[in-house]
Design a protein around this motif. Structure first.
Motif, PDB file in Angstrom:
ATOM      1  N   LYS A 241      -5.245  37.262 -47.888  1.00 53.80           N
ATOM      2  CA  LYS A 241      -6.514  37.368 -48.611  1.00 53.80           C
ATOM      3  C   LYS A 241      -7.608  37.925 -47.709  1.00 53.80           C
ATOM      4  O   LYS A 241      -8.506  38.628 -48.167  1.00 53.80           O
ATOM      5  CB  LYS A 241      -6.913  35.994 -49.151  1.00 53.80           C
ATOM      6  CG  LYS A 241      -5.922  35.417 -50.164  1.00 53.80           C
ATOM      7  CD  LYS A 241      -6.307  34.002 -50.580  1.00 53.80           C
ATOM      8  CE  LYS A 241      -5.289  33.404 -51.534  1.00 53.80           C
ATOM      9  NZ  LYS A 241      -5.614  32.000 -51.895  1.00 53.80           N
ATOM     10  N   GLN A 242      -7.536  37.604 -46.436  1.00 54.51           N
ATOM     11  CA  GLN A 242      -8.498  38.131 -45.463  1.00 54.51           C
ATOM     12  C   GLN A 242      -7.707  38.673 -44.263  1.00 54.51           C
ATOM     13  O   GLN A 242      -6.883  37.958 -43.688  1.00 54.51           O
ATOM     14  CB  GLN A 242      -9.478  37.050 -45.007  1.00 54.51           C
ATOM     15  CG  GLN A 242     -10.399  36.560 -46.119  1.00 54.51           C
ATOM     16  CD  GLN A 242     -11.470  35.610 -45.599  1.00 54.51           C
ATOM     17  OE1 GLN A 242     -11.603  35.427 -44.393  1.00 54.51           O
ATOM     18  NE2 GLN A 242     -12.203  34.996 -46.509  1.00 54.51           N
ATOM     19  N   THR A 243      -7.993  39.911 -43.902  1.00 55.55           N
ATOM     20  CA  THR A 243      -7.253  40.573 -42.825  1.00 55.55           C
ATOM     21  C   THR A 243      -8.217  41.183 -41.825  1.00 55.55           C
ATOM     22  O   THR A 243      -9.179  41.865 -42.210  1.00 55.55           O
ATOM     23  CB  THR A 243      -6.340  41.678 -43.386  1.00 55.55           C
ATOM     24  OG1 THR A 243      -5.424  41.117 -44.330  1.00 55.55           O
ATOM     25  CG2 THR A 243      -5.563  42.366 -42.272  1.00 55.55           C
ATOM     26  N   LYS A 244      -7.953  40.947 -40.557  1.00 58.67           N
ATOM     27  CA  LYS A 244      -8.703  41.584 -39.476  1.00 58.67           C
ATOM     28  C   LYS A 244      -7.715  42.205 -38.499  1.00 58.67           C
ATOM     29  O   LYS A 244      -6.715  41.578 -38.129  1.00 58.67           O
ATOM     30  CB  LYS A 244      -9.591  40.570 -38.747  1.00 58.67           C
ATOM     31  CG  LYS A 244     -10.760  40.052 -39.568  1.00 58.67           C
ATOM     32  CD  LYS A 244     -11.644  39.121 -38.738  1.00 58.67           C
ATOM     33  CE  LYS A 244     -12.826  38.610 -39.556  1.00 58.67           C
ATOM     34  NZ  LYS A 244     -13.691  37.706 -38.744  1.00 58.67           N
ATOM     35  N   LEU A 245      -8.005  43.435 -38.106  1.00 60.00           N
ATOM     36  CA  LEU A 245      -7.168  44.127 -37.128  1.00 60.00           C
ATOM     37  C   LEU A 245      -8.066  44.816 -36.116  1.00 60.00           C
ATOM     38  O   LEU A 245      -8.911  45.633 -36.477  1.00 60.00           O
ATOM     39  CB  LEU A 245      -6.263  45.162 -37.806  1.00 60.00           C
ATOM     40  CG  LEU A 245      -5.481  46.099 -36.876  1.00 60.00           C
ATOM     41  CD1 LEU A 245      -4.535  45.303 -35.976  1.00 60.00           C
ATOM     42  CD2 LEU A 245      -4.706  47.146 -37.676  1.00 60.00           C
ATOM     43  N   ASN A 246      -7.913  44.445 -34.853  1.00 62.29           N
ATOM     44  CA  ASN A 246      -8.590  45.110 -33.745  1.00 62.29           C
ATOM     45  C   ASN A 246      -7.533  45.843 -32.923  1.00 62.29           C
ATOM     46  O   ASN A 246      -6.570  45.229 -32.450  1.00 62.29           O
ATOM     47  CB  ASN A 246      -9.337  44.106 -32.866  1.00 62.29           C
ATOM     48  CG  ASN A 246     -10.491  43.443 -33.605  1.00 62.29           C
ATOM     49  OD1 ASN A 246     -11.096  44.048 -34.492  1.00 62.29           O
ATOM     50  ND2 ASN A 246     -10.782  42.199 -33.263  1.00 62.29           N
ATOM     51  N   LEU A 247      -7.716  47.131 -32.780  1.00 61.72           N
ATOM     52  CA  LEU A 247      -6.688  47.970 -32.168  1.00 61.72           C
ATOM     53  C   LEU A 247      -7.283  48.784 -31.033  1.00 61.72           C
ATOM     54  O   LEU A 247      -8.379  49.350 -31.163  1.00 61.72           O
ATOM     55  CB  LEU A 247      -6.094  48.898 -33.239  1.00 61.72           C
ATOM     56  CG  LEU A 247      -4.954  49.818 -32.850  1.00 61.72           C
ATOM     57  CD1 LEU A 247      -3.740  49.023 -32.401  1.00 61.72           C
ATOM     58  CD2 LEU A 247      -4.593  50.716 -34.028  1.00 61.72           C
ATOM     59  N   ALA A 248      -6.559  48.851 -29.921  1.00 53.88           N
ATOM     60  CA  ALA A 248      -6.965  49.671 -28.776  1.00 53.88           C
ATOM     61  C   ALA A 248      -5.745  50.442 -28.285  1.00 53.88           C
ATOM     62  O   ALA A 248      -4.644  49.897 -28.202  1.00 53.88           O
ATOM     63  CB  ALA A 248      -7.530  48.805 -27.651  1.00 53.88           C
ATOM     64  N   CYS A 249      -5.935  51.727 -27.992  1.00 48.01           N
ATOM     65  CA  CYS A 249      -4.835  52.579 -27.547  1.00 48.01           C
ATOM     66  C   CYS A 249      -5.386  53.659 -26.629  1.00 48.01           C
ATOM     67  O   CYS A 249      -6.555  54.056 -26.758  1.00 48.01           O
ATOM     68  CB  CYS A 249      -4.116  53.199 -28.746  1.00 48.01           C
ATOM     69  SG  CYS A 249      -2.685  54.218 -28.317  1.00 48.01           S
ATOM     70  N   ASP A 250      -4.546  54.165 -25.725  1.00 50.14           N
ATOM     71  CA  ASP A 250      -4.997  55.204 -24.801  1.00 50.14           C
ATOM     72  C   ASP A 250      -4.801  56.618 -25.350  1.00 50.14           C
ATOM     73  O   ASP A 250      -4.999  57.599 -24.643  1.00 50.14           O
ATOM     74  CB  ASP A 250      -4.272  55.074 -23.451  1.00 50.14           C
ATOM     75  CG  ASP A 250      -2.758  55.215 -23.587  1.00 50.14           C
ATOM     76  OD1 ASP A 250      -2.273  55.374 -24.725  1.00 50.14           O
ATOM     77  OD2 ASP A 250      -2.070  55.173 -22.550  1.00 50.14           O
ATOM     78  N   TRP A 251      -4.405  56.743 -26.628  1.00 44.13           N
ATOM     79  CA  TRP A 251      -4.258  58.065 -27.258  1.00 44.13           C
ATOM     80  C   TRP A 251      -5.631  58.586 -27.661  1.00 44.13           C
ATOM     81  O   TRP A 251      -6.421  57.851 -28.269  1.00 44.13           O
ATOM     82  CB  TRP A 251      -3.353  57.963 -28.478  1.00 44.13           C
ATOM     83  CG  TRP A 251      -2.947  59.303 -29.037  1.00 44.13           C
ATOM     84  CD1 TRP A 251      -3.383  59.877 -30.195  1.00 44.13           C
ATOM     85  CD2 TRP A 251      -2.035  60.228 -28.450  1.00 44.13           C
ATOM     86  NE1 TRP A 251      -2.801  61.090 -30.371  1.00 44.13           N
ATOM     87  CE2 TRP A 251      -1.963  61.340 -29.312  1.00 44.13           C
ATOM     88  CE3 TRP A 251      -1.281  60.235 -27.285  1.00 44.13           C
ATOM     89  CZ2 TRP A 251      -1.162  62.444 -29.047  1.00 44.13           C
ATOM     90  CZ3 TRP A 251      -0.483  61.323 -27.020  1.00 44.13           C
ATOM     91  CH2 TRP A 251      -0.418  62.413 -27.892  1.00 44.13           C
ATOM     92  N   THR A 252      -5.921  59.839 -27.344  1.00 45.90           N
ATOM     93  CA  THR A 252      -7.285  60.360 -27.513  1.00 45.90           C
ATOM     94  C   THR A 252      -7.516  61.109 -28.823  1.00 45.90           C
ATOM     95  O   THR A 252      -8.635  61.554 -29.073  1.00 45.90           O
ATOM     96  CB  THR A 252      -7.636  61.296 -26.346  1.00 45.90           C
ATOM     97  OG1 THR A 252      -6.660  62.353 -26.269  1.00 45.90           O
ATOM     98  CG2 THR A 252      -7.657  60.530 -25.026  1.00 45.90           C
ATOM     99  N   SER A 253      -6.500  61.256 -29.643  1.00 45.86           N
ATOM    100  CA  SER A 253      -6.717  61.968 -30.915  1.00 45.86           C
ATOM    101  C   SER A 253      -5.996  61.247 -32.057  1.00 45.86           C
ATOM    102  O   SER A 253      -4.989  61.738 -32.579  1.00 45.86           O
ATOM    103  CB  SER A 253      -6.239  63.416 -30.812  1.00 45.86           C
ATOM    104  OG  SER A 253      -4.888  63.459 -30.387  1.00 45.86           O
ATOM    105  N   PRO A 254      -6.502  60.065 -32.441  1.00 45.12           N
ATOM    106  CA  PRO A 254      -5.874  59.335 -33.553  1.00 45.12           C
ATOM    107  C   PRO A 254      -6.291  59.911 -34.905  1.00 45.12           C
ATOM    108  O   PRO A 254      -7.348  60.537 -35.042  1.00 45.12           O
ATOM    109  CB  PRO A 254      -6.427  57.920 -33.376  1.00 45.12           C
ATOM    110  CG  PRO A 254      -7.790  58.133 -32.775  1.00 45.12           C
ATOM    111  CD  PRO A 254      -7.652  59.336 -31.879  1.00 45.12           C
ATOM    112  N   GLY A 255      -5.454  59.684 -35.897  1.00 47.32           N
ATOM    113  CA  GLY A 255      -5.785  60.058 -37.270  1.00 47.32           C
ATOM    114  C   GLY A 255      -5.796  58.825 -38.146  1.00 47.32           C
ATOM    115  O   GLY A 255      -4.829  58.055 -38.159  1.00 47.32           O
TER     116      GLY A 255
END
Length: 448
Positions: A241-255
């Motif tokens: 019902k409630q979703t949180k996503l914190n994302l970190a990555c070293d890729w410099t061109s995400p889509g």
């Protein structure tokens, strides 16, 4: 005496024929009409050759995509995970009347067996990913590995057994829907501060990583860390019902397109990116996803395809310069000179393809451009015995190759650069030929 004079005249005529033939040939190949016809045929032939190079490029790109697919599959391919869930096995029985020995009996019969699925009320995920290049032969593609820290809360209601339904609460499974090929470790599930080892389960035909629990309809808190790996995409399916996503990555061109929700916040730097999603009213009844794709801004084969689209310019522009040499510098070039010069320009693209698969694109481009441009410039200098014309050719190639290189680097402004460059070529040609008397071009009557 008369016979001797006739023989001398015949011999004189025979000796004179080669000069007459040479003059006739110069007249044929030097005439403006015939020369333009020959040049047009040469251009068509060179464009056909450029088409063969494009075919070779397509073959190499197919090989690259096949290698990329094999690398991605071995790394877990497109990562997709969902949950967590609690799955409780149930059976539904019905009563049937049967007749035996003339008497009627009531018997219970299992009508259905399955899983009752309960989604978490809230889930919070902290994911940290690192990318690396994996190789298959000369080809490479990025994959990623990392860790996802999951915190989920279940606040379920009491299960009511009616209509012949009974639950096996002591055989319940708490799990994440996730392929085992995408998991790096055997995660420990901490449930209400108690540790449980995880195992592989198949729930309703879907593979998951989880652990067995005794479901008691009480509030349940899950904490776990799962090592993940994948390639091309990172996708999380919304179920809570409630979703949180914190994302970190070293890729410099995400889509971030192609998913149900864009991130609420994201920041892209030279060292990677961070992104945050917050979905307040999620549901497991619809397919909703969040995540990102690994985007290569302009990969090698995209650059090469774009480069070959400009191939006609590397035939037309040098030919225009050579034709202007004939007009203004009062020289005569044979169609073979055009053919060999054009062939060198077309082979630049084959050299670029061959080199770029082994060395950086910029270095391959520089080597190919210098090789083709210098070869044609020295060839024209040698043919005309005028090194100044070779210098002009080299200056022209410098401008031409520089324009193409910056167009390939600038994906967003390539069309703008191309339109202005084409217009500049036409405008320069109009300016340089504005005083030429085309009707009397054979006599080289031009005004400067």
């Amino acid at each position: 005496m008369e016979n001797q004079n006739q023989k001398l005249n015949q011999n004189h005529q025979i000796a004179a024929l080669p000069k007459s033939d040479e003059k006739q040939k110069r007249k044929i190949f030097g005439g403006i009409g015939f020369k333009l016809i020959f040049i047009s045929l040469i251009i068509i032939a060179l464009l056909i050759g450029l088409g063969f190079i494009k075919g070779q490029l397509s073959d190499r790109e197919y090989t690259y995509k096949n290698a990329k697919s094999q690398i991605s599959e071995s790394a877990g391919s497109n990562l997709y995970f969902k949950g967590p869930y609690i799955a409780i096995p149930f059976t539904r029985t019905i009563e049937e009347f049967v007749y035996r020995d003339g008497k009627q009996f009531k018997e219970k019969k299992i009508a259905e067996e399955g899983w009752h699925i309960i989604a978490s009320d809230s889930v919070s995920i902290e994911a940290k990913l690192d990318s690396e290049a994996r190789y298959l032969g000369i080809y490479s593609t990025p994959i990623y590995t990392g860790n996802a820290s999951i915190y989920a809360v279940f606040d379920p209601k009491e299960l009511i057994e009616n209509d012949g339904i009974s639950y096996k609460k002591d055989e319940a499974v708490l799990y994440m829907q996730l392929l085992n090929s995408s998991v790096l470790n055997n995660p420990v599930f901490k449930i209400n501060e108690k540790d449980f080892n995880s195992d592989l389960f198949t729930i309703d035909g879907k593979i998951g990583i989880g652990t067995k629990i005794n479901y008691d309809s009480k509030k349940l808190i899950l904490k776990t860390n799962i090592g993940l790996r994948g390639a091309e995409q990172f996708t999380y399916g919304i179920s809570s019902k409630q979703t949180k996503l914190n994302l970190a990555c070293d890729w410099t061109s995400p889509g971030f397109t192609g998913f149900s929700y864009l991130p609420d916040k994201h920041e892209i730097t030279d060292t990677g990116f961070t992104a945050q999603w917050g979905i307040p009213f999620g549901s497991d009844k619809t397919t909703q996803t969040i995540g990102f794709s690994f985007i290569e801004p302009v990969n090698l084969y995209q650059k090469l395809h774009r480069a070959t689209k400009y191939g006609f310019l590397f035939i037309i522009v040098p030919f225009l310069v050579l034709f202007l040499f004939e007009i203004f510098a009062k020289i005569t070039l044979h169609p073979v000179h055009y053919l060999l010069s054009g062939a060198a320009c077309v082979l630049f693209f084959l050299i670029l393809l061959a080199l770029s698969e082994h060395i950086p694109f910029g270095a391959g481009y520089l080597i190919g451009a210098v090789t083709a441009g210098l070869t044609v410039s020295l060839y024209i200098s040698s043919v005309t015995k005028r090194f100044g014309l070779g210098g002009i050719m080299m200056a022209m190639f410098t401008v031409l190759y520089s324009y193409l290189f910056f167009s390939l680097r600038s994906e967003d402004y390539a069309l703008l650069f191309g339109a202005f460059f084409a217009f500049a070529v036409v405008a320069a040609l109009m300016f340089l030929t504005r005083k030429i008397d085309w009707y009397n071009l054979k006599n080289k009557k031009t005004e400067n």
